[in-house]
Motif scaffolding. Structure first.
Motif, mmCIF file in Angstrom:
data_model
loop_
_atom_site.group_PDB
_atom_site.id
_atom_site.type_symbol
_atom_site.label_atom_id
_atom_site.label_comp_id
_atom_site.label_asym_id
_atom_site.label_seq_id
_atom_site.Cartn_x
_atom_site.Cartn_y
_atom_site.Cartn_z
ATOM 1 N N THR A 158 42.355 50.208 -38.862
ATOM 2 C CA THR A 158 41.538 49.534 -39.074
ATOM 3 C C THR A 158 41.190 49.658 -41.172
ATOM 4 O OG1 THR A 158 40.749 49.280 -37.133
ATOM 5 C CG2 THR A 158 39.099 49.082 -39.454
ATOM 6 N N THR A 201 45.562 41.332 -43.584
ATOM 7 C CA THR A 201 45.486 40.719 -42.818
ATOM 8 C C THR A 201 47.343 40.543 -41.902
ATOM 9 O OG1 THR A 201 43.339 40.402 -42.844
ATOM 10 C CG2 THR A 201 45.136 38.738 -41.388
ATOM 11 N N GLN A 230 43.187 45.060 -39.295
ATOM 12 C CA GLN A 230 41.910 44.831 -38.683
ATOM 13 C C GLN A 230 40.856 45.152 -39.494
ATOM 14 O OE1 GLN A 230 42.551 42.852 -35.650
ATOM 15 N NE2 GLN A 230 44.014 43.792 -36.101
ATOM 16 N N LEU A 250 34.096 35.879 -41.286
ATOM 17 C CA LEU A 250 34.187 35.645 -40.070
ATOM 18 C C LEU A 250 35.344 34.573 -39.102
ATOM 19 C CD1 LEU A 250 30.343 36.218 -38.948
ATOM 20 C CD2 LEU A 250 31.886 37.902 -38.682
ATOM 21 N N ALA A 251 35.355 33.202 -39.697
ATOM 22 C CA ALA A 251 36.536 32.479 -39.611
ATOM 23 C C ALA A 251 38.226 32.834 -39.388
ATOM 24 C CB ALA A 251 36.382 31.450 -40.494
ATOM 25 N N LEU A 252 38.407 34.237 -40.140
ATOM 26 C CA LEU A 252 39.272 34.710 -40.506
ATOM 27 C C LEU A 252 39.684 35.529 -38.991
ATOM 28 C CD1 LEU A 252 39.505 34.171 -44.651
ATOM 29 C CD2 LEU A 252 40.937 32.855 -42.830
ATOM 30 N N GLY A 253 38.760 35.961 -38.998
ATOM 31 C CA GLY A 253 38.787 37.201 -38.189
ATOM 32 C C GLY A 253 38.436 38.487 -38.403
ATOM 33 N N TYR A 254 37.788 38.740 -39.652
ATOM 34 C CA TYR A 254 37.092 39.798 -40.100
ATOM 35 C C TYR A 254 36.111 39.988 -39.594
ATOM 36 C CZ TYR A 254 39.535 38.593 -44.134
ATOM 37 O OH TYR A 254 40.843 38.145 -45.058
ATOM 38 N N ARG A 255 35.662 41.456 -39.231
ATOM 39 C CA ARG A 255 34.096 42.009 -38.526
ATOM 40 C C ARG A 255 33.572 43.155 -39.912
ATOM 41 N NH1 ARG A 255 34.952 46.168 -36.229
ATOM 42 N NH2 ARG A 255 37.075 46.905 -36.719
#
Length: 335
Positions: free
Chosen positions: A157, A175, A180, A194-199
């Motif tokens: 992460t 990425t 992560q 968020l659409a790219l998968g990031y938190r």
């Protein structure tokens, strides 16, 4: 005729760009004696600056000044409030050094994961081995890996503090490497990330315990100065590592040295220091698990050319009434 003072050397193409614009008096400030430099400041309509300090006193003695064009993106040597009070525009070369800094931060992350330097040094001792001896080596016995094997970034992460131009690109590279991405940035629209998968985490206190690596890409200001101190470093998991290619002073360097010395952190990559140059006895400079560089993340031929020519273009565009608003540095609220 507008006078443009270039305080420090820039790429020749940037100077040529200024001189190609009719009606400009271009002064190479680094060639002047101090008294002549002060006089040039007093009559300059525009400045291109690298390390030149533009504080309130400076703006008080530059009555003709209308624009300060920064070679780069950092504005910690420019008093933005004094500039605004005087009606002076401050422009930056946004994106000119992004690629260079992204590559530098990525190199630091990879170097913290894998002992490249030990392996490079160890190869010198392996040249006398026979083919049979070489073939018989296992990774755990490899002479240049005597302090342990390297690790992978994939699956780890990465906490990105500041998802601006550089932070976004670092997150993309991370990425691609299988990391992560966790983000702390209270000022951006989260939807695209968020659409790219990031938190996202709302605070550092929430994010730090989840991070294997931390990379900083935020400005130095009243909000971020000393933002990563002893308490924050203690929140990181044991064995985590920190990279700072942003600005010195965001990380408490003594607290970082202490966390490294007691083994809580595995390493750090530091391109920027609170005081530059750092003193010879700075504790981070002697640590074998710290990769330190002399504020060199943007020091590439390509970035130098872009910063020079983009700064010149910003001055010309300002004088012609067409400066790109995205090049204007916003003035933060007074502390």
């Amino acid at each position: 005729m507008p006078t443009i003072l270039v305080t420090e050397p820039i790429h020749a193409d940037g100077l040529a760009q200024l001189r190609a614009r009719p009606g400009l008096d271009v002064i190479e400030g680094w060639t002047l004696a101090p008294e002549a430099m002060r006089a040039a400041e007093g009559r300059a309509d525009g400045l291109i600056v690298r390390f030149h300090r533009c504080d309130a006193a400076f703006f008080g003695r530059t009555p003709a000044l209308r624009i300060v064009a920064r070679y780069g993106v950092g504005v910690d040597l420019i008093d933005l409030h004094a500039a605004r009070d005087r009606g002076v525009t401050v422009a930056i070369t946004a994106d000119a050094n992004t690629q260079s800094v992204v590559e530098h931060a990525t190199w630091m992350l990879l170097s913290l994961a894998k002992p490249f330097d030990r392996w490079r040094r160890g190869m010198a001792g392996l040249t006398a081995l026979t083919r049979e001896q070489w073939a018989g080596l296992t990774p755990s016995k490899f002479a240049s890996r005597d302090e342990g094997l390297g690790g992978e970034l994939g699956g780890k992460t990465l906490l990105v503090v500041g998802l601006g131009r550089i932070g976004r690109r670092v997150a993309q590279v991370a990425t691609a490497l299988g990391m992560q991405v966790l983000v702390v940035d209270p000022y951006i629209d989260r939807t695209p990330a968020l659409a790219l998968g990031y938190r996202f985490a709302d605070t550092l206190a929430q994010a730090l315990p989840q991070a294997d690596y931390v990379t900083l890409h935020c400005p130095r200001n009243a909000e971020t100065l000393g933002m990563i101190g002893a308490a924050e470093l203690a929140l990181l998991p044991a064995g985590a590592a920190v990279v700072n290619c942003a600005r010195g002073g965001i990380v408490d360097e003594q607290a970082l040295a202490d966390a490294l010395a007691r083994g809580h952190l595995s390493g750090a990559g530091i391109d920027v220091f609170d005081a530059e140059p750092p003193p010879p006895d700075h504790p981070l400079l002697a640590m074998p698990n710290v990769f330190s560089t002399p504020h060199a993340a943007a020091a590439t031929r390509e970035a130098a050319w872009r910063m020079s020519t983009h700064a010149a273009r910003n001055v010309i565009d300002f004088l012609d009434g067409r400066l790109d608003p995205s090049m204007v540095y916003p003035v933060p609220p007074r502390a």
